[in-house]
Motif scaffolding. Structure first.
Motif, PDB file in Angstrom:
ATOM      1  N   PRO A 102     -23.028 -26.229 -54.586  1.00 57.38           N
ATOM      2  CA  PRO A 102     -21.571 -26.311 -54.725  1.00 57.38           C
ATOM      3  C   PRO A 102     -21.001 -27.546 -54.036  1.00 57.38           C
ATOM      4  O   PRO A 102     -21.698 -28.206 -53.259  1.00 57.38           O
ATOM      5  CB  PRO A 102     -21.081 -25.023 -54.052  1.00 57.38           C
ATOM      6  CG  PRO A 102     -22.182 -24.599 -53.155  1.00 57.38           C
ATOM      7  CD  PRO A 102     -23.463 -25.124 -53.721  1.00 57.38           C
ATOM      8  N   SER A 103     -19.735 -27.807 -54.309  1.00 61.93           N
ATOM      9  CA  SER A 103     -19.070 -28.976 -53.742  1.00 61.93           C
ATOM     10  C   SER A 103     -19.129 -28.952 -52.209  1.00 61.93           C
ATOM     11  O   SER A 103     -18.928 -27.907 -51.593  1.00 61.93           O
ATOM     12  CB  SER A 103     -17.612 -28.963 -54.217  1.00 61.93           C
ATOM     13  OG  SER A 103     -16.968 -30.099 -53.745  1.00 61.93           O
ATOM     14  N   GLY A 104     -19.474 -30.102 -51.637  1.00 64.72           N
ATOM     15  CA  GLY A 104     -19.463 -30.230 -50.179  1.00 64.72           C
ATOM     16  C   GLY A 104     -20.723 -29.738 -49.487  1.00 64.72           C
ATOM     17  O   GLY A 104     -20.789 -29.717 -48.260  1.00 64.72           O
ATOM     18  N   CYS A 105     -21.769 -29.370 -50.251  1.00 61.64           N
ATOM     19  CA  CYS A 105     -22.974 -28.807 -49.606  1.00 61.64           C
ATOM     20  C   CYS A 105     -23.925 -29.900 -49.092  1.00 61.64           C
ATOM     21  O   CYS A 105     -24.916 -29.585 -48.450  1.00 61.64           O
ATOM     22  CB  CYS A 105     -23.708 -27.862 -50.552  1.00 61.64           C
ATOM     23  SG  CYS A 105     -24.484 -28.700 -51.929  1.00 61.64           S
ATOM     24  N   GLY A 106     -23.619 -31.169 -49.386  1.00 62.39           N
ATOM     25  CA  GLY A 106     -24.443 -32.257 -48.831  1.00 62.39           C
ATOM     26  C   GLY A 106     -25.333 -32.973 -49.834  1.00 62.39           C
ATOM     27  O   GLY A 106     -26.152 -33.810 -49.447  1.00 62.39           O
ATOM     28  N   LYS A 107     -25.149 -32.703 -51.128  1.00 58.03           N
ATOM     29  CA  LYS A 107     -26.016 -33.301 -52.160  1.00 58.03           C
ATOM     30  C   LYS A 107     -25.947 -34.827 -52.142  1.00 58.03           C
ATOM     31  O   LYS A 107     -26.965 -35.511 -52.084  1.00 58.03           O
ATOM     32  CB  LYS A 107     -25.598 -32.825 -53.577  1.00 58.03           C
ATOM     33  CG  LYS A 107     -25.524 -31.341 -53.760  1.00 58.03           C
ATOM     34  CD  LYS A 107     -25.102 -30.973 -55.169  1.00 58.03           C
ATOM     35  CE  LYS A 107     -23.696 -31.359 -55.551  1.00 58.03           C
ATOM     36  NZ  LYS A 107     -22.628 -30.624 -54.846  1.00 58.03           N
ATOM     37  N   THR A 108     -24.702 -35.347 -52.217  1.00 56.43           N
ATOM     38  CA  THR A 108     -24.544 -36.804 -52.289  1.00 56.43           C
ATOM     39  C   THR A 108     -25.021 -37.457 -51.000  1.00 56.43           C
ATOM     40  O   THR A 108     -25.629 -38.533 -51.028  1.00 56.43           O
ATOM     41  CB  THR A 108     -23.065 -37.151 -52.561  1.00 56.43           C
ATOM     42  OG1 THR A 108     -22.734 -36.608 -53.837  1.00 56.43           O
ATOM     43  CG2 THR A 108     -22.824 -38.645 -52.587  1.00 56.43           C
ATOM     44  N   THR A 109     -24.803 -36.796 -49.879  1.00 60.01           N
ATOM     45  CA  THR A 109     -25.259 -37.358 -48.599  1.00 60.01           C
ATOM     46  C   THR A 109     -26.781 -37.517 -48.621  1.00 60.01           C
ATOM     47  O   THR A 109     -27.305 -38.542 -48.175  1.00 60.01           O
ATOM     48  CB  THR A 109     -24.809 -36.450 -47.433  1.00 60.01           C
ATOM     49  OG1 THR A 109     -23.391 -36.319 -47.501  1.00 60.01           O
ATOM     50  CG2 THR A 109     -25.198 -37.029 -46.097  1.00 60.01           C
ATOM     51  N   GLU A 135     -24.415 -37.384 -59.957  1.00 58.33           N
ATOM     52  CA  GLU A 135     -23.519 -36.778 -60.961  1.00 58.33           C
ATOM     53  C   GLU A 135     -23.331 -37.741 -62.129  1.00 58.33           C
ATOM     54  O   GLU A 135     -22.194 -38.080 -62.477  1.00 58.33           O
ATOM     55  CB  GLU A 135     -22.146 -36.454 -60.334  1.00 58.33           C
ATOM     56  CG  GLU A 135     -22.165 -35.415 -59.253  1.00 58.33           C
ATOM     57  CD  GLU A 135     -22.031 -33.984 -59.771  1.00 58.33           C
ATOM     58  OE1 GLU A 135     -21.973 -33.785 -60.999  1.00 58.33           O
ATOM     59  OE2 GLU A 135     -22.014 -33.068 -58.933  1.00 58.33           O
ATOM     60  N   HIS A 144     -23.646 -30.551 -59.759  1.00 60.50           N
ATOM     61  CA  HIS A 144     -23.216 -29.182 -59.431  1.00 60.50           C
ATOM     62  C   HIS A 144     -23.233 -28.336 -60.699  1.00 60.50           C
ATOM     63  O   HIS A 144     -22.810 -27.188 -60.691  1.00 60.50           O
ATOM     64  CB  HIS A 144     -21.837 -29.172 -58.764  1.00 60.50           C
ATOM     65  CG  HIS A 144     -20.757 -29.729 -59.629  1.00 60.50           C
ATOM     66  ND1 HIS A 144     -20.273 -30.997 -59.505  1.00 60.50           N
ATOM     67  CD2 HIS A 144     -20.100 -29.193 -60.667  1.00 60.50           C
ATOM     68  CE1 HIS A 144     -19.359 -31.212 -60.417  1.00 60.50           C
ATOM     69  NE2 HIS A 144     -19.237 -30.136 -61.144  1.00 60.50           N
ATOM     70  N   PHE A 202     -21.607 -36.128 -39.585  1.00 65.10           N
ATOM     71  CA  PHE A 202     -20.422 -36.980 -39.690  1.00 65.10           C
ATOM     72  C   PHE A 202     -19.381 -36.464 -38.708  1.00 65.10           C
ATOM     73  O   PHE A 202     -18.984 -35.286 -38.796  1.00 65.10           O
ATOM     74  CB  PHE A 202     -19.805 -36.897 -41.098  1.00 65.10           C
ATOM     75  CG  PHE A 202     -20.628 -37.525 -42.192  1.00 65.10           C
ATOM     76  CD1 PHE A 202     -20.799 -38.898 -42.265  1.00 65.10           C
ATOM     77  CD2 PHE A 202     -21.202 -36.730 -43.174  1.00 65.10           C
ATOM     78  CE1 PHE A 202     -21.535 -39.466 -43.293  1.00 65.10           C
ATOM     79  CE2 PHE A 202     -21.940 -37.287 -44.197  1.00 65.10           C
ATOM     80  CZ  PHE A 202     -22.106 -38.661 -44.255  1.00 65.10           C
ATOM     81  N   ASP A 203     -18.924 -37.287 -37.822  1.00 63.69           N
ATOM     82  CA  ASP A 203     -17.860 -36.920 -36.868  1.00 63.69           C
ATOM     83  C   ASP A 203     -18.149 -35.572 -36.194  1.00 63.69           C
ATOM     84  O   ASP A 203     -17.274 -34.700 -36.142  1.00 63.69           O
ATOM     85  CB  ASP A 203     -16.493 -36.832 -37.589  1.00 63.69           C
ATOM     86  CG  ASP A 203     -16.184 -38.103 -38.367  1.00 63.69           C
ATOM     87  OD1 ASP A 203     -16.578 -39.172 -37.889  1.00 63.69           O
ATOM     88  OD2 ASP A 203     -15.587 -37.993 -39.450  1.00 63.69           O
ATOM     89  N   ALA A 227     -23.620 -32.431 -42.026  1.00 67.21           N
ATOM     90  CA  ALA A 227     -23.520 -32.321 -43.493  1.00 67.21           C
ATOM     91  C   ALA A 227     -24.879 -31.958 -44.084  1.00 67.21           C
ATOM     92  O   ALA A 227     -24.968 -31.308 -45.118  1.00 67.21           O
ATOM     93  CB  ALA A 227     -23.027 -33.635 -44.088  1.00 67.21           C
TER      94      ALA A 227
HETATM   95  P1  ATP Z   1     -19.491 -32.875 -54.144  1.00 65.52           P
HETATM   96  O1  ATP Z   1     -20.257 -32.075 -55.157  1.00 65.52           O
HETATM   97  O2  ATP Z   1     -18.078 -32.407 -53.983  1.00 65.52           O
HETATM   98  O3  ATP Z   1     -19.604 -34.359 -54.359  1.00 65.52           O
HETATM   99  P2  ATP Z   1     -21.584 -32.888 -52.121  1.00 65.52           P
HETATM  100  O4  ATP Z   1     -22.434 -31.668 -52.145  1.00 65.52           O
HETATM  101  O5  ATP Z   1     -22.138 -34.128 -52.750  1.00 65.52           O
HETATM  102  O6  ATP Z   1     -20.141 -32.559 -52.696  1.00 65.52           O
HETATM  103  P3  ATP Z   1     -21.286 -34.505 -49.748  1.00 65.52           P
HETATM  104  O7  ATP Z   1     -20.463 -35.555 -50.411  1.00 65.52           O
HETATM  105  O8  ATP Z   1     -22.686 -34.837 -49.426  1.00 65.52           O
HETATM  106  O9  ATP Z   1     -21.248 -33.151 -50.584  1.00 65.52           O
HETATM  107  O10 ATP Z   1     -20.531 -34.057 -48.427  1.00 65.52           O
HETATM  108  C1  ATP Z   1     -21.074 -33.093 -47.526  1.00 65.52           C
HETATM  109  C2  ATP Z   1     -20.121 -32.944 -46.348  1.00 65.52           C
HETATM  110  O11 ATP Z   1     -20.097 -34.145 -45.596  1.00 65.52           O
HETATM  111  C3  ATP Z   1     -18.682 -32.675 -46.769  1.00 65.52           C
HETATM  112  O12 ATP Z   1     -18.119 -31.782 -45.853  1.00 65.52           O
HETATM  113  C4  ATP Z   1     -18.027 -34.043 -46.656  1.00 65.52           C
HETATM  114  O13 ATP Z   1     -16.654 -33.923 -46.361  1.00 65.52           O
HETATM  115  C5  ATP Z   1     -18.784 -34.666 -45.503  1.00 65.52           C
HETATM  116  N1  ATP Z   1     -18.873 -36.140 -45.624  1.00 65.52           N
HETATM  117  C6  ATP Z   1     -19.501 -36.834 -46.594  1.00 65.52           C
HETATM  118  N2  ATP Z   1     -19.404 -38.154 -46.379  1.00 65.52           N
HETATM  119  C7  ATP Z   1     -18.670 -38.313 -45.227  1.00 65.52           C
HETATM  120  C8  ATP Z   1     -18.237 -39.441 -44.464  1.00 65.52           C
HETATM  121  N3  ATP Z   1     -18.542 -40.677 -44.825  1.00 65.52           N
HETATM  122  N4  ATP Z   1     -17.511 -39.196 -43.347  1.00 65.52           N
HETATM  123  C9  ATP Z   1     -17.222 -37.934 -42.957  1.00 65.52           C
HETATM  124  N5  ATP Z   1     -17.616 -36.826 -43.625  1.00 65.52           N
HETATM  125  C10 ATP Z   1     -18.328 -37.003 -44.742  1.00 65.52           C
END
Ligand code: ATP
Length: 372
Positions: A54-61, A176, A209, A30-31, A35
């Protein structure tokens, strides 16, 4: 550097007919910021698989990429042996349940659940029959005519589940799903999810998480860290045989001691830790690095008011904190060398007071030397 452990997932990938979802070197940027950094995963048919981290590790992506809401920057998503990189979400045999439920407030429970089938213009009789079955499967038959605002959080999540399951996807993606619920409801819905998984026999892929949730529900777990997989394994493998200090620390409570391997013989490794503690670890294989982190779970440490005469891992300290937790008591012991150690024991008949001189010990079999 953290060791990446995906061997189990790779060996399963060798027979992809056993898998519903496979990720091959999946990358999502992303940008300009990665991720997801080259993830390989093979999720078996009928498996309850959790992606934990943990938060932000890329799970949802990762989940959104499987669903088709995100396109991989590189690599491949395969569902039932087909590459689906170019297949839109509605043509994939998957459905997603979101933490936010995403229900239509102006539609009743029954109409929310029927929505997808109505869009597909299925015959009316078929829709009615499937809605009755789906509502029954989540035990909401008495509430078919209510609107979402007339339901509790747990009931709304059941509607979201029924809606996602009504057209029988091969894979249910859960982002989640219980995150918005209070603890008691969360526990109830965990039982509900487990029951649904067993009854339906579908592949569930859940992002969470909450390590306790992942341990209690999953057949296997992938632990993710900064966009890369640290370890894939069953809950007991992940908890009892973590391959990295990150996994040991993230899953459950543990005591970590950084140190250097001083010597190794007869299946024992001696680690001299930074504050001078000398810890003996039973291990038949040498650690990958000389610098290691020793992990010992609080429940594997024994306490004694008298000095212990064991050959290994006996240390002296002073009780700093005592926390009564009902069936168990958690102690924090300040060792003479300065380390603080957490100990968890079943409730004894009398609980020692803080500041008591105390001795602790653990078996070399109950600790791990992890590469750092
Ligand atoms: P959480 O538990 O907080 O939901 P996560 O593990 O699911 O976190 P993701 O949502 O997959 O994490 O995000 C992983 C990284 O990608 C983060 O740094 C997030 O800021 C970035 N990210 C996710 N979606 C986008 C997007 N559409 N544009 C830019 N950056 C993104």
């Amino acid at each position: 550097m953290a060791q990446t452990v995906t061997s189990d997932s790779r060996s399963i990938a060798a027979d992809s007919t056993l898998c519903d979802v496979e990720l091959h070197q999946l990358v999502k940027v992303f940008d300009g910021e990665p991720a997801v950094k080259g993830v390989d995963l093979a999720i078996r048919k009928g498996e309850f698989f959790s992606i934990l981290g943990p938060s932000g590790c890329g799970k949802t992506t990762i989940l959104r990429t499987i669903a088709g809401f995100e396109r991989p920057s590189s690599g491949e998503v395969r569902i039932q042996q087909q590459c689906v990189n170019d297949v839109p979400p509605y043509r994939r045999p998957v459905n997603t349940v979101f933490q936010s439920y995403a229900l239509f407030n102006h539609l009743t429970v029954a109409d929310n659940i029927a929505f997808g089938l109505k869009i597909q213009r299925r015959p009316k009789a078929e829709i009615e029959q499937k809605v009755i079955e789906a509502i029954a499967s989540v035990q909401l038959s008495a509430m078919a005519n209510r609107y979402p605002h007339q339901l509790s959080g747990g009931q709304r999540q059941r509607v979201a589940l029924a809606r996602a399951l009504i057209n029988r996807p091969s894979v249910l993606l859960l982002d989640e799903p219980l995150g918005a619920l209070d603890l008691k409801l969360r526990k109830e819905m965990q039982v509900e999810l487990s029951r649904l998984h067993q009854e339906l026999g579908l592949t569930f892929v859940m992002v969470t998480h909450d390590q306790e949730e992942a341990l209690s529900l999953s057949d296997r777990i992938a632990v993710l860290r900064s966009g890369s997989i640290e370890q894939v394994g069953t809950p007991s493998e992940i908890y009892e045989r973590p391959q990295t200090a990150f996994v040991a620390d993230f899953i459950g409570d543990t005591n970590l001691f950084a140190g250097q391997v001083a010597q190794q013989d007869n299946g024992m490794i001696e680690v001299v830790c930074d504050r001078g503690l000398s810890i003996t670890v039973a291990s038949t294989t040498p650690p990958a690095t000389k610098t290691v982190t020793v992990s010992v779970r609080p429940e594997n440490i024994q306490l004694s008011l008298a000095p212990c005469d064991r050959p290994y891992n006996c240390f002296e300290g002073r009780l700093q904190h005592v926390m009564y937790l009902g069936t168990h008591v958690q102690y924090v012991v300040a060792l003479t060398g300065g380390d603080r150690v957490m100990v968890m024991q079943p409730k004894p008949s009398s609980i020692p007071q803080p500041n008591t001189q105390i001795y602790l010990y653990w078996s070399p079999d109950d600790c791990l030397a992890l590469p750092t």
